[in-house]
Write an enzyme that holds these catalytic residues in place. Structure first.
Site, mmCIF file in Angstrom:
data_model
loop_
_atom_site.group_PDB
_atom_site.id
_atom_site.type_symbol
_atom_site.label_atom_id
_atom_site.label_comp_id
_atom_site.label_asym_id
_atom_site.label_seq_id
_atom_site.Cartn_x
_atom_site.Cartn_y
_atom_site.Cartn_z
ATOM 1 C CE1 TYR A 18 17.200 -9.234 13.308
ATOM 2 C CE2 TYR A 18 15.140 -8.074 12.900
ATOM 3 C CZ TYR A 18 16.036 -8.660 13.774
ATOM 4 O OH TYR A 18 15.764 -8.663 15.113
ATOM 5 C CE1 TYR A 146 11.809 -9.924 16.829
ATOM 6 C CE2 TYR A 146 9.578 -9.043 16.756
ATOM 7 C CZ TYR A 146 10.945 -8.866 16.606
ATOM 8 O OH TYR A 146 11.442 -7.638 16.250
ATOM 9 C CG ASP A 247 4.399 -9.357 22.505
ATOM 10 O OD1 ASP A 247 3.582 -8.689 21.854
ATOM 11 O OD2 ASP A 247 5.619 -9.404 22.232
ATOM 12 C CE LYS A 276 4.627 -6.289 14.144
ATOM 13 N NZ LYS A 276 5.344 -7.214 15.020
HETATM 14 C C1 LIG Z 1 6.438 -6.835 15.936
HETATM 15 C C2 LIG Z 1 6.401 -7.378 17.295
HETATM 16 C C3 LIG Z 1 7.041 -6.718 18.367
HETATM 17 C C4 LIG Z 1 7.860 -5.468 18.172
HETATM 18 O O1 LIG Z 1 7.116 -4.374 17.729
HETATM 19 P P1 LIG Z 1 7.879 -3.132 17.014
HETATM 20 O O2 LIG Z 1 6.775 -2.159 16.784
HETATM 21 O O3 LIG Z 1 8.503 -3.681 15.774
HETATM 22 O O4 LIG Z 1 8.888 -2.636 17.978
HETATM 23 C C5 LIG Z 1 6.930 -7.273 19.615
HETATM 24 N N1 LIG Z 1 6.231 -8.416 19.846
HETATM 25 C C6 LIG Z 1 5.589 -9.062 18.843
HETATM 26 C C7 LIG Z 1 4.812 -10.295 19.150
HETATM 27 C C8 LIG Z 1 5.668 -8.577 17.539
HETATM 28 O O5 LIG Z 1 5.055 -9.248 16.562
#
Ligand SMILES: *Cc1c(COP(=O)(O)O)cnc(C)c1O
Length: 426
Positions: A18, A146, A247, A276
């Site tokens: 970004y 997000y 997520d 992550k």
């Molecule tokens: C970081 C993140 C993503 C995306 O993961 P990437 O490995 O960067 O593609 C998706 N959802 C959440 C909640 C995140 O924190």
């Protein structure tokens, strides 16, 4: 060593997350990292408050993870997953099933968080299609979320934060609900849920799934919301035949004080995304888990298979490191450690709310947030933090930390004091 010319090449030719290439922000050269410290090219050491975006839960240069990587390298770094299987992947999927909610039984190994979200969304679409509900192609979600930067994931990110108008006609339009207003330690009463129930009834028959980040909205605003809300969403999803996609890419693996944030509300999603911290910050790897019912329905559908299969699926090197990282985590006193970090963050971060330029402070598990009234001058703040020996990267009006779990009391104090000093000086 990175010299001046390297830095100028970096600023002219290399995109960072970004950022602009015409007005690039400063970048700091790091040459190694160990424990909770990032070591700069000039030898200065920074205490890491970011865990490299939620990933490095055990810190850096971890002997056990290095050993796992070296061992796996001597066997094989990668083989294709089509028609082939291997021990690191099998072991990892067993471990994931053991620590995630019981109803989840099928695992898809993806190469990044965003991809695991794409996979989750495709699962939901294929599931509804197979059930004869091909018209259920929309997703419901909450604002300020997000879910990643690829197109599908982006379509369920906050419409303003994700600049949806800029990508209109390219990114599919989904259905957004206001973000939950009640804080983590607050309760809802049934009356307050009426609006929510109404929202669910609207266009439910056009929706495949509800996707959200359980309890902690991360990159969309670092907001912690009431478990009551998550429970209600789960209930409404069942009533209206929507799958629930959780997520947990940021929240998974202990960060909020529970192994997975869904546990705060005692709910099990139909589809779960993790990523992550999965490899302890060593490599990119993610996974999408689902139930037997969803998997079976998909496989009975028109396609007969699940339509996804990335080149680096189930990468053995990443799986081997993830296995060792999960062993490290589950064999440690991680719950006590997170509680200890949480108590200290509450003592040292919450009082910062007394500053006139601060709007709110909040702490959950090993996450501490200072929400300012105005946007933070990021280059200025970063310079201040680096000069004070810490690595903290604010965004918008948020200064926040989620340090490696191995951080010591004194080290954490250095982070919270730096935040406090910055807030007072700005
Ligand atoms: C970081 C993140 C993503 C995306 O993961 P990437 O490995 O960067 O593609 C998706 N959802 C959440 C909640 C995140 O924190």
């Amino acid at each position: 060593m990175i010299d001046k010319e390297d830095l100028s090449f970096d600023q002219t030719h290399i995109w960072h997350p970004y950022t602009s290439l015409t007005k690039p922000l400063p970048t700091y050269p790091i040459s190694s990292a160990k424990g909770v410290r990032l070591i700069m090219d000039d030898g200065r050491e920074l205490i890491d408050g970011m865990s490299s975006w939620w990933t490095a839960i055990h810190g850096y240069n971890v002997p056990e993870l290095n050993e796992a990587a070296n061992h796996q390298l001597s066997q094989m770094s990668h083989v294709m997953f089509g028609g082939i299987t291997h021990k690191p992947a099998i072991e990892l999927c067993k471990k994931l099933l053991a620590i995630t909610p019981n109803n989840l039984e099928k695992v898809f190994l993806a190469d990044s968080g965003s991809v695991s979200v794409e996979v989750a969304m495709k699962m939901a679409i294929q599931y509804q299609h197979a059930k004869g509900s091909a018209n259920r192609r929309k997703f419901k979600t909450i604002r300020n979320g997000y879910h990643g930067d690829t197109t599908g994931a982006m379509s369920v990110c906050d419409p303003e934060g994700g600049m949806h108008h800029l990508f209109s006609d390219f990114v599919p339009k989904h259905i957004f609900l206001d973000q939950p207003r009640k804080r983590f330690d607050e309760y809802y009463d049934e009356k307050e849920f009426r609006e929510l129930a109404q929202f669910f009834r609207l266009n439910a028959d056009k929706c495949a799934a509800f996707i959200l980040e359980p309890i902690v909205q991360g990159a969309g605003g670092m907001w912690f919301y009431s478990p009551d809300y998550l429970k209600k969403i789960k209930e409404l999803c069942e009533q209206h035949d929507l799958l629930l996609i959780a997520d947990e890419i940021a929240t998974g693996f202990g960060r909020t004080g529970k192994m997975f944030a869904c546990e705060h509300a005692n709910i099990s999603p139909d589809i779960l995304c993790v990523g992550k911290a999965l490899t302890g910050g060593y490599m990119t790897l993610a996974a999408t888990l689902t139930t037997e019912h969803v998997a079976d329905t998909i496989c009975r559908g028109e396609a007969g298979v699940f339509m996804h299969g990335p080149t680096f699926m189930g990468n053995p090197l990443a799986c081997a490191i993830a296995n060792r990282s999960l062993e490290l985590l589950t064999s440690s006193q991680w719950e006590d450690k997170i509680k200890t970090i949480e108590r200290q963050l509450k003592r040292e971060i919450l009082p910062i709310a007394n500053s006139l330029n601060v709007k709110d402070t909040r702490v959950l598990g090993a996450i501490g947030v200072v929400e300012m009234k105005e946007n933070v001058d990021v280059p200025k703040a970063q310079k201040f933090f680096v000069e004070n020996g810490v690595w903290i990267r604010p965004f918008r009006n948020l200064i926040y930390i989620m340090p490696p779990y191995i951080i010591a009391e004194e080290e954490l104090r250095k982070l919270t004091h730096a935040i406090s000093a910055y807030v007072q000086s700005s």
